[in-house]
Write a protein that holds these residues in place. Structure first.
Motif, PDB file in Angstrom:
ATOM      1  N   THR A  44       0.410 -28.617 -12.060  1.00 49.57           N
ATOM      2  CA  THR A  44      -0.959 -29.150 -12.116  1.00 49.57           C
ATOM      3  C   THR A  44      -1.621 -28.797 -13.448  1.00 49.57           C
ATOM      4  N   ASP A 104      -0.432 -36.312  -8.652  1.00 48.90           N
ATOM      5  CA  ASP A 104      -0.173 -34.933  -8.225  1.00 48.90           C
ATOM      6  C   ASP A 104      -0.059 -34.885  -6.705  1.00 48.90           C
ATOM      7  N   GLU A 105       1.131 -34.669  -6.220  1.00 49.35           N
ATOM      8  CA  GLU A 105       1.431 -34.580  -4.788  1.00 49.35           C
ATOM      9  C   GLU A 105       0.869 -35.766  -3.988  1.00 49.35           C
TER      10      GLU A 105
HETATM   11 MG   LIG Z   1      -0.269 -28.097  -8.231  1.00 49.81          MG
END
Ligand SMILES: [Mg+2]
Ligand SMILES: Nc1ncnc2c1ncn2[C@@H]1O[C@H](COP(=O)(O)OP(=O)(O)OP(=O)(O)O)[C@@H](O)[C@H]1O
Length: 281
Positions: free
Chosen positions: A78, A205-206
């Motif tokens: 991240t 992100d995810e």
């Molecule tokens: Mg992360």
């Protein structure tokens, strides 16, 4: 920067052949990608009070590539996206967007405007607006569209919204309030909103965290449809999903802020160091 260092190892990307699809353009306007790279992170370090969340990270992404990033919690995935989007300034190192744009010198809005779209983990859609309105709003927020007081969608813009609706599996749901969608549908809508702005690089992100298995499978299909049309970086812990979208493309494994391994999913899955720090757990 040394040009050979920066681009000498980049290979021609077959995705180049797919320029000019109707909603996505690979050829970034204003971003010089003549050597094939859309992103080049060079020796990036991010220190938080002496702790190196990113430690001399170097990696590049080719135009039209779908790159998966995996690695244990706290690996710096991240934080890497924070550096690319200007949210965090690296302590040292450079982040190039194409050949000429140094992202470490731009503000967050400037980076978004330059063509980098980011999806955070939590869906952020306008819940009180319909699905259609969300996509329309995303288009209006696109700075390249000239703002007018009485904004009317052209048939081309209308067509683009319909195309995105189909892609994000929300055709027929366009008049529903976004707040009434399932978690997975909200995530797709947000991806659709990012796509409305035709980003040259999309960071996810995810994207499947919290999704049902069926939603995860559909998200993999969606990303496979985007393959070659956009340059995309996907961070995920769901290995079945990563296997589904990585196919024969490159997967980068981050560990303690650096690249631990890079290769096809099969290669990194069989890498002893990767098994030890991540996959074997
Ligand atoms: Mg992360
Ligand atoms: N603003 C900050 N201040 C101090 N430390 C931070 C900050 N942001 C991140 N870190 C630390 O940097 C490291 C990397 O965090 P990061 O969120 O990038 O990891 P990640 O790979 O995304 O992990 P996850 O898979 O859990 O999301 C972690 O140890 C985290 O605690």
């Amino acid at each position: 920067m040394n040009d050979t260092l920066r681009h000498g190892h980049l290979q021609e990307n077959p995705a180049h052949a797919e320029y000019g699809t109707s909603y996505g353009r690979i050829k970034p306007e204003g971003v010089d990608t003549t050597h094939g790279a859309i992103l080049y992170l060079e020796d990036i370090t991010v220190s938080f009070d002496g702790f190196k969340a990113i430690n001399r990270l170097t990696m590049d992404i080719s135009v039209g590539e779908l790159r998966c990033i995996i690695g244990p919690n706290g690996a710096g995935k991240t934080t890497m996206m924070d550096v690319i989007t200007g949210k965090t300034r690296p302590t040292s190192g450079t982040a190039w967007f194409g050949q000429t744009i140094d992202l470490t010198r731009l503000s967050e809005p400037e980076i978004a405007h330059a063509g980098i779209g980011r999806k955070f983990q939590r869906p952020t859609v306008f819940e009180q607006h319909t699905v259609f309105e969300n996509l329309e709003l995303a288009m209006k927020m696109d700075k390249r569209v000239r703002p007018t007081l009485f904004f009317r969608l052209s048939s081309e813009q209308q067509g683009k919204i319909e195309e995105i609706l189909k892609l994000i599996r929300l055709t027929g749901q366009e008049n529903r309030l976004a707040g009434l969608l399932s978690h997975g549908q909200k995530q797709w809508l947000e991806i659709g909103m990012l796509l409305m702005q035709e980003p040259q690089l999309l960071l996810l992100d995810e994207p499947v965290a919290g999704m049902s298995d069926a939603e995860t499978a559909r998200t993999a299909e969606l990303l496979n449809e985007l393959r070659g049309k956009h340059s995309i970086m996907v961070v995920e812990h769901d290995m079945a999903f990563v296997t589904e979208i990585a196919q024969q493309g490159k997967v980068t494994v981050l560990h303690e802020g650096s690249v631990l391994a890079e290769g096809t999913m099969q290669q990194v899955q069989n890498d002893e160091r990767v098994i030890e720090v991540y996959l074997g757990r």
